[in-house]
Design an enzyme around this catalytic site. Structure first.
Site, mmCIF file in Angstrom:
data_model
loop_
_atom_site.group_PDB
_atom_site.id
_atom_site.type_symbol
_atom_site.label_atom_id
_atom_site.label_comp_id
_atom_site.label_asym_id
_atom_site.label_seq_id
_atom_site.Cartn_x
_atom_site.Cartn_y
_atom_site.Cartn_z
ATOM 1 C CB SER A 168 -0.874 -0.005 1.269
ATOM 2 O OG SER A 168 -1.508 1.229 1.500
ATOM 3 C CE1 TYR A 181 -4.603 -2.102 5.139
ATOM 4 C CE2 TYR A 181 -3.132 -0.266 4.671
ATOM 5 C CZ TYR A 181 -3.968 -1.269 4.235
ATOM 6 O OH TYR A 181 -4.167 -1.453 2.883
#
Length: 287
Positions: A168, A181
């Site tokens: 990401s 995350y």
């Protein structure tokens, strides 16, 4: 700018959206394992690999979603097949079974670690059980999957294969209220490089990093982020999600899936330990 300009419905996947490449290893005798295959990016990746003729083991805890993935591959007339394998990535036995099924279906050469989840909270307020769950699914499970898959990839006639990890923009930098995350994605970048370091050139590791993608996970985040930051949902979309991007359009799951197809193919043979950063300018045009 208004939220009406953004369609927050995940677009339907069609055969025309899929990248199809010629590759000597893309055929029914080759297996790819895809986690998170019941929805979003994982589902699109499973279908995209089946569209390239591969035998795909689609793994997810959501059995109904897996059946939808099988149906979607059929609807797009994919020449390959998707075999659903219900899998709890926090259960080592399930992960072992997932890889064994992949090896039983053909030459296991490819793994796409896509499964992920999100929880929005500051570090001081973050529940440790949520932290443990996120790290188990997004870092420990990919490590175990790689550990189990690597011997099978090495045992093929030429040792050619690749493990692709869904990273990401949050594997490159940090924003507020996503600490677990972000920690997982930074760790996944390290795992990717470790695979490359041990792969002897033929077994490659790479990651895929994108910004915000129209998936169920992303849509569900909007309300949580708005509540955590005390801003409107409109501000989440315009300022948080697309504010820093130069390309003012969210990616589709299929566009991300096509990056895995390219990375696994012969065209990606020099992509080893590296990251496909397809982020619309998020990380390179900071203001």
């Amino acid at each position: 700018m208004s939220t009406e300009e953004f369609d927050l419905t995940e677009p339907a996947l069609t055969a025309d959206d899929l990248l199809v490449l010629e590759d000597p290893h893309f055929g029914p005798g080759t297996t790819a394992v895809v986690t998170g295959a019941a929805s979003g990016i994982g589902q699109a990746t499973a279908v995209a690999l089946a569209a390239n003729g591969l035998t795909v083991v689609g793994a997810d805890i959501d059995e109904d979603g897996l059946e939808e993935t099988v149906d979607l591959a059929d609807e797009t007339d994919a020449p390959g097949t998707v075999h659903p394998v219900p899998t709890d990535l926090t259960d080592d036995g399930d992960v072992e079974t997932m890889i064994e099924v992949g090896a039983d279906q053909g030459d296991l050469r490819y793994v796409a670690n896509v499964a992920g989840m999100q929880h929005i909270a500051s570090i001081s307020e973050f529940p440790m059980e949520k932290y443990d769950l996120l790290l188990d699914i997004m870092l420990r499970a990919p490590f175990l999957t790689a550990k189990l898959a690597i011997p099978y990839i090495r045992a093929t006639d030429d040792g050619v294969g690749a493990i692709g990890n869904m990273s990401s923009v949050h594997g490159h930098y940090a924003t507020q209220d996503k600490p677990a995350y972000i920690t997982a994605k930074h760790g996944l970048e390290g795992l990717t490089r470790s695979i490359a370091a041990e792969g002897e050139g033929t077994l490659r590791g790479f990651s895929v990093s994108v910004g915000y993608v129209l998936t169920p996970l992303m849509v569900n985040q909007i309300e949580d982020t708005a509540e955590e930051r005390g801003i409107s949902e409109r501000e989440v979309v315009e300022d948080v999600m697309l504010g820093q991007a130069r390309t003012k359009e969210m990616m589709t799951p299929t566009e991300v899936a096509n990056l895995f197809v390219f990375g696994f193919s012969r065209h990606g043979k020099h992509l080893n330990g590296g990251d496909l950063l397809w982020d619309g300018g998020y990380t390179t045009t900071y203001e």
